[in-house]
Design an enzyme around this catalytic site. Structure first.
Site, PDB file in Angstrom:
ATOM      1  CG  ASP A   1      -0.799   5.143   4.114  1.00 43.88           C
ATOM      2  OD1 ASP A   1      -1.504   4.360   3.454  1.00 43.88           O
ATOM      3  OD2 ASP A   1      -0.464   4.926   5.292  1.00 43.88           O
TER       4      ASP A   1
ATOM      5  CG  ASP B   1      -0.262  -0.066   2.518  1.00 45.41           C
ATOM      6  OD1 ASP B   1       0.610   0.780   2.777  1.00 45.41           O
ATOM      7  OD2 ASP B   1      -0.588  -0.956   3.327  1.00 45.41           O
TER       8      ASP B   1
ATOM      9  CG  ASP C   1      -5.125   3.212   2.439  1.00 41.08           C
ATOM     10  OD1 ASP C   1      -5.946   2.730   1.631  1.00 41.08           O
ATOM     11  OD2 ASP C   1      -4.626   2.556   3.381  1.00 41.08           O
TER      12      ASP C   1
END
Length: 277
Positions: free
Chosen positions: A73, A71, A123
């Protein structure tokens, strides 16, 4: 003693995010940024978004999970006083990114998540900042909370060693956590625990010894007080509502016991079996 440092180096390569995936994630990040800017310009021009990469991607301690998912951010920042609720502001970001992939974005508690199926996730935590006040993150069901992710990154960078030992050992810890059959503490909690543990030891040139020593310090500190305080505003305890305390402490004990046995073992193959276990 069996020296498994080279095997840990190989494992580090296995769980690190490769250059091709990194490039794809960067391109997706830029594409989403453009989409968010254009959406707000067309729909709410009084809100001008700025961006800051944060979390594990910024700290360079992210890993590929067992499912090969990683992921990124990318914080969305509005430098103004909000005149809408935190939930509304997050929903606007969700509307902005909707349709970028074939999977509907998720409006999670503290971020909006865009999913790139079986590959990676991006995200978008959403912040507001007024002059003279703290950064505030939008949280579903709560509102705006003081939170300064930039300060966390600054803290972490100040603790890193020039040889990358801390970074590697945090990734080993995350790799271990990814293979447990119960919900482990968050990646940020593991990062903070490992960094605090590193401060209490002399870093060894061997990663197998270093991870064992860091684990022992983590366990020692958690036995004294089961908490993990974020070293920046809001200085919250990431383990305050953690439900698997006993399982986590037991898993730590088992990991430490296997690490001790592996380091004492004189046969590298047998030692490697203990590490893999």
């Amino acid at each position: 003693m069996a020296n498994c440092h080279n095997l840990f180096q190989e494992y580090h390569n296995d769980i690190s995010i490769g250059s091709k995936k990194n490039e794809k994630m960067k391109n997706s990040k830029e594409g989403l940024r453009k989409r968010i800017r254009e959406w707000f310009k067309a729909n709410h021009p009084e809100y001008v978004p700025y961006f800051y990469i944060q979390g594990s991607y910024k700290m360079k301690n992210g890993i590929r999970t067992a499912e090969d998912i990683c992921d990124l951010d990318d914080g969305v920042y509005f430098f103004r006083a909000p005149d809408v609720s935190a939930s509304t502001l997050k929903d606007w970001v969700k509307q902005a990114v909707d349709g970028y992939t074939n999977v509907a974005p998720e409006n999670r508690k503290k971020c909006v998540r865009t999913i790139f199926s079986n590959d990676y996730e991006i995200d978008h935590p959403v912040y507001c900042k007024e002059d003279g006040k703290e950064y505030q993150i939008a949280v579903n069901g709560i509102g705006f909370e003081d939170s300064d992710p930039k300060a966390v990154v600054t803290w972490f960078v100040s603790k890193k060693d020039k040889d990358g030992r801390l970074l590697r050992n945090i990734k080993y810890l995350k790799g271990w956590a990814d293979n447990q059959n119960f919900k482990m503490p968050s990646g940020l909690a593991l990062t903070i625990l490992a960094t605090n543990g590193k401060e209490l030891i002399v870093l060894n040139e061997r990663d197998d010894i270093t991870i064992r020593d860091i684990l022992k310090e983590i366990k020692k500190e958690l036995d004294k007080d089961f908490k993990c305080i974020v070293p920046a505003v809001p200085n919250d305890n990431l383990l305050e509502n953690y439900a698997n305390k006993e399982k986590f402490l037991e898993a730590l004990d088992k990991f430490i016991a296997d690490a001790d046995s592996a380091i004492r073992n004189t046969n590298q193959k047998e030692a490697s079996k203990l590490w893999r276990k």
